[in-house]
Design an enzyme around this catalytic site. Structure first.
Site, short mmCIF file in Angstrom:
data_model
loop_
_atom_site.label_atom_id
_atom_site.label_comp_id
_atom_site.label_asym_id
_atom_site.label_seq_id
_atom_site.Cartn_x
_atom_site.Cartn_y
_atom_site.Cartn_z
N GLU A 195 -88.82 -42.47 15.01
CA GLU A 195 -88.20 -41.69 16.07
C GLU A 195 -88.75 -40.28 15.90
OE1 GLU A 195 -86.32 -39.42 18.01
OE2 GLU A 195 -84.42 -39.88 17.00
N CYS A 247 -84.55 -33.72 19.25
CA CYS A 247 -85.81 -34.33 19.68
C CYS A 247 -85.78 -34.67 21.16
CB CYS A 247 -86.09 -35.58 18.86
SG CYS A 247 -84.63 -36.62 18.68
N GLY A 276 -94.80 -38.70 11.08
CA GLY A 276 -94.73 -40.08 11.57
C GLY A 276 -96.10 -40.75 11.53
N GLY A 282 -88.31 -37.72 12.49
CA GLY A 282 -88.86 -36.42 12.12
C GLY A 282 -90.03 -36.06 13.01
N SER A 283 -90.96 -35.29 12.46
CA SER A 283 -92.07 -34.79 13.27
C SER A 283 -93.09 -35.89 13.55
CB SER A 283 -92.74 -33.62 12.56
OG SER A 283 -93.28 -34.06 11.33
N THR A 284 -93.78 -35.75 14.68
CA THR A 284 -94.82 -36.70 15.04
C THR A 284 -95.93 -36.69 13.98
OG1 THR A 284 -94.27 -36.42 17.35
CG2 THR A 284 -96.43 -37.35 16.89
N GLU A 333 -93.94 -29.54 21.42
CA GLU A 333 -92.54 -29.50 21.00
C GLU A 333 -92.29 -28.22 20.21
OE1 GLU A 333 -91.04 -32.25 17.92
OE2 GLU A 333 -89.38 -32.64 19.30
N LYS A 389 -83.29 -40.85 2.15
CA LYS A 389 -83.56 -39.46 1.75
C LYS A 389 -83.21 -38.50 2.89
CE LYS A 389 -87.18 -36.79 1.96
NZ LYS A 389 -86.51 -35.50 2.27
P1 NAI Z 1 -90.75 -33.28 8.91
O1 NAI Z 1 -91.21 -34.42 9.76
O2 NAI Z 1 -91.70 -32.72 7.90
O3 NAI Z 1 -89.44 -33.71 8.10
C1 NAI Z 1 -88.61 -34.80 8.41
C2 NAI Z 1 -88.30 -35.58 7.13
O4 NAI Z 1 -89.50 -36.17 6.61
C3 NAI Z 1 -87.74 -34.73 5.98
O5 NAI Z 1 -86.77 -35.49 5.30
C4 NAI Z 1 -88.96 -34.51 5.10
O6 NAI Z 1 -88.63 -34.24 3.77
C5 NAI Z 1 -89.68 -35.83 5.24
N1 NAI Z 1 -91.11 -35.81 4.97
C6 NAI Z 1 -91.99 -34.78 5.06
N2 NAI Z 1 -93.22 -35.17 4.74
C7 NAI Z 1 -93.16 -36.48 4.44
C8 NAI Z 1 -94.12 -37.48 4.04
N3 NAI Z 1 -95.41 -37.19 3.91
N4 NAI Z 1 -93.70 -38.75 3.82
C9 NAI Z 1 -92.40 -39.07 3.99
N5 NAI Z 1 -91.45 -38.18 4.35
C10 NAI Z 1 -91.82 -36.91 4.58
O7 NAI Z 1 -90.25 -32.13 9.87
P2 NAI Z 1 -90.16 -30.55 9.56
O8 NAI Z 1 -91.40 -30.04 8.90
O9 NAI Z 1 -88.91 -30.32 8.86
O10 NAI Z 1 -90.15 -29.99 11.06
C11 NAI Z 1 -91.38 -29.75 11.72
C12 NAI Z 1 -91.30 -30.12 13.16
O11 NAI Z 1 -90.98 -31.49 13.29
C13 NAI Z 1 -90.22 -29.43 13.95
O12 NAI Z 1 -90.65 -28.19 14.39
C14 NAI Z 1 -90.00 -30.39 15.07
O13 NAI Z 1 -90.93 -30.18 16.09
C15 NAI Z 1 -90.24 -31.74 14.46
N6 NAI Z 1 -89.01 -32.44 14.08
C16 NAI Z 1 -88.57 -33.45 14.88
C17 NAI Z 1 -87.40 -34.10 14.58
C18 NAI Z 1 -86.88 -35.19 15.43
O14 NAI Z 1 -85.69 -35.46 15.40
N7 NAI Z 1 -87.70 -35.89 16.18
C19 NAI Z 1 -86.58 -33.72 13.44
C20 NAI Z 1 -87.15 -32.68 12.61
C21 NAI Z 1 -88.31 -32.07 12.96
#
Ligand code: NAI
Ligand code: MG
Length: 491
Positions: free
Chosen positions: A271, A305, A254, A249-251, A402, A197
């Protein structure tokens, strides 16, 4: 000369030089009005009939409608992946599997220009980065892992490595195609099938990849791509027939995922976030170091990240480094992401811009001094000029949390022990950078830094052969290299 974007609209650029517009053409790309779910080798309408829009964050223009997958659709995708795993993918020879993966790599190269433009349009990143980093690295990952396919027994001698089964993969919006490649390539090479996804703001290149996978004639169901937001991701994570979860994605999310799969047989790699330290010693080549700092934090608008969001400068060179840094920031070009001269593109979404702006306010409230590139900001779209904070202390939120934007927190240090303590004083541990002329200092520091990747006299260098991943709250498991095969194998 008046700067114009690709649509011929006047657009003022910042920077010292009067650069003629150099927009990448969009004539050669195809974006469909509506995208469906890629399941079992075909495109299907979502069972709910629901679609959501994807926009260009640089001008807020509508790009396409994307299908929203619900639990039923995810179940269908997982069933297709299971059937492909049992029926074809685990039956064909490793060499055959490798051929398919090579084919995907070559098709990405063939369509590199189109993919780069779509990546820039959908996510807001400068075309230069999409063209020179995202797309070539995505192709390189497929090439690299294709090579491992028939050599697994040499990679893990006497351990009879076996595929895990169906991998559920959820990826973010900062490197949409590259993250899809990091996830799909090692999974396929090790004989797994996939349900992936993409993030809801940047689904387009993953859907283009679905078309490539179809064109490469992969057996149906080996790769399934379902689109949607958090609920779709959760449906993958919670599906009982998924054997492994790979998440970037976000901690926060995670942690939710780790709780959801606790007590199940599911394997996982996470990650997550970071707050990397970039450390400049007085004996460093300062101009190179400044360039590395700029690349480390302003690259991709800081949506990285492993971004070097904390800068530590040795006190003796603080003034000169700061002056060079500010001069360099003033020369950055912010504007139309499709223009080849652009250094700083758009922030990925309205929500992410709000988060960044919240931190800019907090930083000032906490007493830090803010410096920003002074430039005209395009009226439409989501923008944040490169920002630098000085007078920052360890306890400031901008030094601890972050931000995921182009925001650098600068601190000073006197001794190597002091900077190691300060740099390690974080719940994260993804990456770090060190700038010095002395190899001994590099080894001393890298052995004491609690970070998954430490770059020396360079920053943000990626290669498929080298493993990437974090310590502590930055996650677990490695992607890339031989290490990146392990999470997809039972040994
Ligand atoms: P997020 O962690 O919500 O989104 C990342 C992915 O997870 C997206 O595909 C989203 O649809 C999916 N997702 C969201 N909730 C989920 C759940 N409960 N179960 C499974 N999948 C789920 O990140 P978001 O809200 O877009 O960004 C928020 C913060 O996260 C950013 O400000 C940044 O600090 C951090 N982030 C870190 C990343 C990294 O590469 N380590 C990448 C994106 C965001
Ligand atoms: Mg978009």
């Amino acid at each position: 000369m008046k700067q114009k974007n690709s649509k011929g609209e006047a657009l003022k650029f910042s920077g010292k030089w009067d650069l003629a517009p150099a927009p990448e053409s969009t004539d050669h790309i195809e974006i469909k009005k509506e995208y469906q779910l890629f399941i079992n080798g075909k495109f299907y309408k979502p069972s709910s009939g629901k679609y959501f829009p994807s926009i260009n964050p640089a001008n807020e223009k509508h790009l396409s409608m994307i299908a929203e997958a619900n639990e039923k659709d995810v179940d269908r995708a997982v069933k297709a992946a299971r059937k492909a795993f049992d029926g074809t993918w685990s039956k064909i020879s490793a060499k055959e599997r490798g051929k398919y993966i090579y084919r995907i790599a070559r098709l990405i190269q063939e369509k590199a220009r189109e993919l780069a433009v779509i990546e820039s349009l959908d996510g807001g990143k400068p075309i230069r980065e999409a063209r020179d980093i995202d797309v070539p690295i995505a192709a390189a990952h497929f090439f690299y892992y294709a090579g491992w396919t028939d050599k697994l027994k040499y990679a893990f001698p006497n351990q009879s490595p076996k595929a895990v089964g169906v991998a559920g993969q959820v990826i973010p919006w900062n490197f949409p195609l590259m993250m899809a490649a990091w996830k799909i390539a090692p999974a396929l090479a090790t004989g797994n099938t996939v349900v992936l996804k993409p993030a809801e703001t940047t689904s387009l290149t993953a859907l283009k990849l679905a078309e490539i996978i179809q064109e490469a004639d992969l057996p149906p169901g080996v790769v399934n791509i379902v689109t949607g937001a958090g609920a779709t991701g959760a449906a993958i994570v919670n599906h009982s027939d998924v054997d492994k979860i790979a998440f970037t994605g976000s901690t926060g999310v995670g942690k939710v995922i780790m709780k959801a799969i606790a007590g199940t047989e599911k394997k996982s790699t996470m990650e997550l976030g970071g707050k990397a330290a970039n450390i400049i010693f007085e004996d460093a080549p300062l101009d190179q170091a400044v360039e590395g700092v700029i690349n480390g934090i302003y690259f991709n608008q800081g949506h990285v990240c492993c971004a070097g969001s904390r800068l530590f400068i040795q006190e003796s060179v603080y003034d000169v480094v700061l002056r060079k840094l500010k001069d360099r920031i003033q020369a950055l070009v912010l504007g139309d992401p499709l223009d080849k001269n652009t250094d700083i593109g758009a922030i990925n979404s309205k929500e992410q811009l709000a988060t960044i702006n919240k931190y800019l306010k907090i930083g000032q409230k906490e007493g830090a001094d803010m410096f920003q590139l002074s430039c005209d900001i395009p009226k439409k779209g989501f923008w944040c000029p490169p920002t630098l904070f000085t007078n920052v202390s360890q306890s400031h939120a901008i030094a601890k949390e972050e931000i995921f934007g182009p925001v650098l927190a600068v601190q000073t240090f006197r001794t190597i022990d002091e900077v190691i303590t300060k740099a390690n004083n974080t719940p994260f541990g993804l990456s770090a950078g060190v700038w010095t002329d002395k190899g001994s200092k590099i080894f001393n520091l890298t052995s004491q830094m609690r970070a998954g990747v430490v770059w020396a006299n360079t920053y943000n260098k990626f290669d498929p052969t080298s493993p990437f991943g974090g310590y502590k709250e930055s996650g677990h498991g490695r992607e890339g290299g031989l290490h990146g095969l392990l999470p997809y194998l039972n040994i």
